[in-house]
Design a protein around this motif. Structure first.
Motif, mmCIF file in Angstrom:
data_model
loop_
_atom_site.group_PDB
_atom_site.id
_atom_site.type_symbol
_atom_site.label_atom_id
_atom_site.label_comp_id
_atom_site.label_asym_id
_atom_site.label_seq_id
_atom_site.Cartn_x
_atom_site.Cartn_y
_atom_site.Cartn_z
ATOM 1 N N ARG A 86 0.448 41.863 31.015
ATOM 2 C CA ARG A 86 -0.478 42.816 30.388
ATOM 3 C C ARG A 86 0.295 43.905 29.646
ATOM 4 N NH1 ARG A 86 -1.998 47.596 31.667
ATOM 5 N NH2 ARG A 86 -1.429 47.437 33.851
ATOM 6 N N LEU A 105 -1.788 38.315 26.593
ATOM 7 C CA LEU A 105 -3.062 38.801 27.130
ATOM 8 C C LEU A 105 -3.979 37.660 27.530
ATOM 9 C CD1 LEU A 105 -3.457 41.775 24.650
ATOM 10 C CD2 LEU A 105 -2.840 41.912 27.077
ATOM 11 N N VAL A 108 -2.706 36.557 30.913
ATOM 12 C CA VAL A 108 -3.171 37.473 31.971
ATOM 13 C C VAL A 108 -4.538 37.027 32.458
ATOM 14 C CG1 VAL A 108 -3.989 39.814 32.465
ATOM 15 C CG2 VAL A 108 -1.881 39.492 31.197
ATOM 16 N N ALA A 117 -7.038 44.184 29.878
ATOM 17 C CA ALA A 117 -6.374 43.141 29.092
ATOM 18 C C ALA A 117 -7.380 42.453 28.178
ATOM 19 C CB ALA A 117 -5.700 42.124 30.010
#
Length: 127
Positions: A86, A105, A108, A117
């Motif tokens: 992140r 992202l 994540v 995120a």
């Protein structure tokens, strides 16, 4: 970065310094927190979380390249570190590298949903 062979690790000092750094980070004293996190890294082999926490402080200080380096090291230690992904993704957004930001992202989100995120991913996707 920590270069020791493990024979002189001072885990007690590292833990104590990491706690102090965390308190400083929580109070918004990012520059001093970075110094304390660095002390902890030099005292004993750092965890992925410690590296990600220092990266977060570096990000807050707009030291994006250094933060990315810490995130890279954290991800070497733990490839599933959602926090490191992140923060690295946020750094990529801040530096205009939207392709890398989207990858980090998105990764994540596949590890653990993170609303922050998700917002950053939307921002990176719109560019």
């Amino acid at each position: 970065m920590y270069e020791g062979d493990g024979s002189s690790n001072d885990f007690d000092a590292a833990t104590e310094t990491e706690i102090a750094a965390s308190d400083l980070k929580s109070s918004g004293s990012y520059k001093t927190a970075v110094e304390k996190y660095t002390e902890a890294i030099l005292a004993a082999k750092p965890s992925a979380l410690l590296l990600a926490n220092r990266a977060h402080c570096l990000f807050k200080l707009s030291k994006h390249v250094a933060a990315i380096r810490d995130c890279d090291a954290a991800l070497e230690a733990n490839p599933d570190s959602a926090k490191a992904l992140r923060i690295r993704g946020e750094c990529h957004v801040a530096t205009g590298n939207n392709e890398k930001a989207r990858k980090d992202l998105s990764d994540v989100q596949s590890i653990d949903f993170d609303s922050q995120a998700a917002q950053m991913l939307k921002k990176a996707t719109e560019k």
